[in-house]
Design a protein around this motif. Structure first.
Motif, short mmCIF file in Angstrom:
data_model
loop_
_atom_site.label_atom_id
_atom_site.label_comp_id
_atom_site.label_asym_id
_atom_site.label_seq_id
_atom_site.Cartn_x
_atom_site.Cartn_y
_atom_site.Cartn_z
N VAL A 113 78.73 -22.07 6.09
CA VAL A 113 78.57 -22.51 4.71
C VAL A 113 79.35 -23.80 4.50
O VAL A 113 78.86 -24.77 3.89
CB VAL A 113 79.05 -21.43 3.73
CG1 VAL A 113 79.10 -21.97 2.30
CG2 VAL A 113 78.14 -20.20 3.77
N ALA A 122 72.75 -28.23 1.27
CA ALA A 122 72.51 -27.13 0.34
C ALA A 122 72.26 -27.63 -1.08
O ALA A 122 72.85 -28.62 -1.53
CB ALA A 122 73.70 -26.18 0.34
N ASP A 146 83.55 -21.54 0.02
CA ASP A 146 82.76 -22.07 -1.11
C ASP A 146 83.43 -21.64 -2.41
O ASP A 146 83.00 -20.71 -3.07
CB ASP A 146 81.32 -21.56 -1.05
CG ASP A 146 80.43 -22.13 -2.15
OD1 ASP A 146 80.82 -23.13 -2.77
OD2 ASP A 146 79.34 -21.57 -2.39
N ASN A 149 81.71 -20.40 -5.62
CA ASN A 149 80.32 -20.09 -5.24
C ASN A 149 79.34 -21.09 -5.85
O ASN A 149 78.33 -20.74 -6.46
CB ASN A 149 79.95 -18.67 -5.65
CG ASN A 149 80.70 -17.63 -4.85
OD1 ASN A 149 81.74 -17.13 -5.28
ND2 ASN A 149 80.22 -17.33 -3.66
N SER A 152 76.63 -21.00 -2.61
CA SER A 152 76.27 -19.81 -1.84
C SER A 152 76.55 -18.53 -2.62
O SER A 152 77.43 -18.51 -3.49
CB SER A 152 77.05 -19.77 -0.52
OG SER A 152 78.44 -19.57 -0.76
N ASN A 294 75.80 -15.40 3.75
CA ASN A 294 75.57 -15.82 2.36
C ASN A 294 74.20 -16.46 2.21
O ASN A 294 73.72 -17.16 3.11
CB ASN A 294 76.63 -16.85 1.97
CG ASN A 294 78.03 -16.37 2.26
OD1 ASN A 294 78.68 -15.77 1.43
ND2 ASN A 294 78.51 -16.63 3.48
N MET A 296 71.86 -19.27 0.83
CA MET A 296 71.93 -20.65 0.37
C MET A 296 70.52 -21.21 0.27
O MET A 296 69.66 -20.91 1.11
CB MET A 296 72.75 -21.51 1.33
CG MET A 296 74.21 -21.13 1.44
SD MET A 296 75.16 -22.25 2.51
CE MET A 296 75.43 -23.65 1.40
#
Length: 384
Positions: A113, A122, A146, A149, A152, A294, A296
């Motif tokens: 991530v 992303a 992250d 969030n 993600s 996660n 994405m």
């Protein structure tokens, strides 16, 4: 005449009542997208069916979603989810870095991530479209990879240790020595595997020698290389794809494994293969890895709205519980836990999920400039 008027009035009132309840003809966008049948009223979930794509492309890990969930989503929203799979973060990253991969949603692990955010791969998350975020455990949000969030949403998490067959190890296993020391694995040559992963396998060896799995100390990595090269002649393979099946069939009696893969070996995987009740799982006393996968949305996805709808669907407690029952990994959905079967919850107490004591022995993998040393180490080990 008066009697006839009364009959007509009653009939009209009934017709109006049926129309108000959605009993009218099957027209409108609900029929077009296959989501609301004959109901012409606005859906109660707030989803604008007119914005939904007809297809969504989901790039996910192998054996990581219940296929029935995809059918349920299509039935409700009229969107067909097409799934391709990968076996490592590195494979996924290589595919999406070039751009125009064709995928909408991917499922990177924690450190991946970080990479995707840093490389601008992303799309930002629109939390106004994710009403089901309230069901996620707040302790598993806002993680180091992250913060907030912003890009993600947790999908599943797990732990990495050793899966083994109790018929061959009746006294259990408590140390990484059982799978790393040549003297202990020699009797099982060709019957065990290590994960095909540049962080997981060196990380296990680092924990075995008392180091952090994030250590890039040259002396520690030199010792890790010695350990893994001494072990390598006895290995069946570096394998991250079908460890579950090979443990279940007893082609493997021992494996460096993710907890969910071990659970699948124990319980089977839907109609694909039967489980083996002799499979157990342990985090060795030296410690192991905890990780999170996660969801994405890719920046170049043309279906960002539909991707949010799908992610929100997967966060419904009953859907999260269904996926967890099927794949055997751990759900970050706190409200799904009470919906899990007693059998799954019992296996959690047997080591397939961490308790407070086990958490003390678990460590997250981080990525920084120094950890590129693992890529070089792994290339050398696999090339020998």
């Amino acid at each position: 005449m008066m009697q006839m008027l009364r009959v007509l009035t009653v009939a009209l009132l009934l017709a109006l009542a049926l129309a108000a309840c959605g009993g009218g003809p099957a027209t409108g966008p609900g029929n077009e997208y296959g989501a609301s049948g004959g109901d012409t009223t606005a859906p109660s979930d707030g989803v604008d069916r007119s914005k939904l794509a007809r297809q969504l492309y989901f790039y996910n890990w192998s054996d990581y979603i219940d296929p029935a969930v995809l059918d349920q989503f299509e039935s409700e929203y009229g969107v067909k989810v097409i799934v391709d799979t990968y076996d490592s973060n590195e494979d996924m990253l290589a595919k999406v870095r070039a751009g125009n991969s064709g995928y909408d949603i991917v499922v990177p692990s924690d450190y991946a991530v970080q990479i995707m955010i840093a490389e601008g791969l992303a799309a930002p998350i629109d939390k106004t479209l994710l009403s089901n975020l309230v069901h996620l455990d707040p302790n598993l949000l806002d993680q180091y990879f992250d913060k907030g969030n912003a890009y993600s949403i947790p999908y599943m998490y797990g732990i990495t240790g050793i899966a083994y067959n109790t018929k061959f190890f009746p006294n259990g296993i408590d140390s990484w020595a059982a799978i790393l020391e040549p003297s202990q694995v020699a009797p099982f040559a060709g019957k065990f595997s290590m994960l095909d992963d540049a962080r997981e396998t060196p990380g296990a060896a680092l924990r075995y020698i008392g180091q952090s799995l994030n250590s890039t100390d040259p002396a520690a990595l030199a010792r890790v290389k010695e350990i893994l090269l001494a072990q390598k002649p006895y290995l069946a393979a570096y394998n991250s794809s079908d460890v579950n099946r090979k443990l279940a069939s007893e082609e493997y009696v021992l494996a460096h494994s993710w907890s969910g893969s071990a659970m699948q070996a124990r319980n089977g995987l839907g109609d694909e293969f039967s489980g083996n009740p002799d499979i157990a799982f342990v985090i060795p006393k030296e410690g192991g890895m905890i990780w999170m996968d996660n969801m994405m949305i890719l920046k170049d996805s043309p279906n960002v709205y539909t991707a949010h709808v799908f992610m929100n669907f997967l966060m419904r407690p009953e859907i999260a519980a269904q996926i967890t029952e099927y794949v055997g990994y751990l759900t970050p959905n706190k409200d799904a836990l009470e919906l899990l079967s007693p059998e799954i919850r019992e296996l959690y107490t047997q080591g397939f999920a961490p308790d407070e004591e086990m958490y003390k022995r678990l460590e997250w993998a981080v990525r920084n400039e120094g950890t590129t040393a693992f890529d070089d180490l792994w290339t050398e080990i696999k090339g020998r």
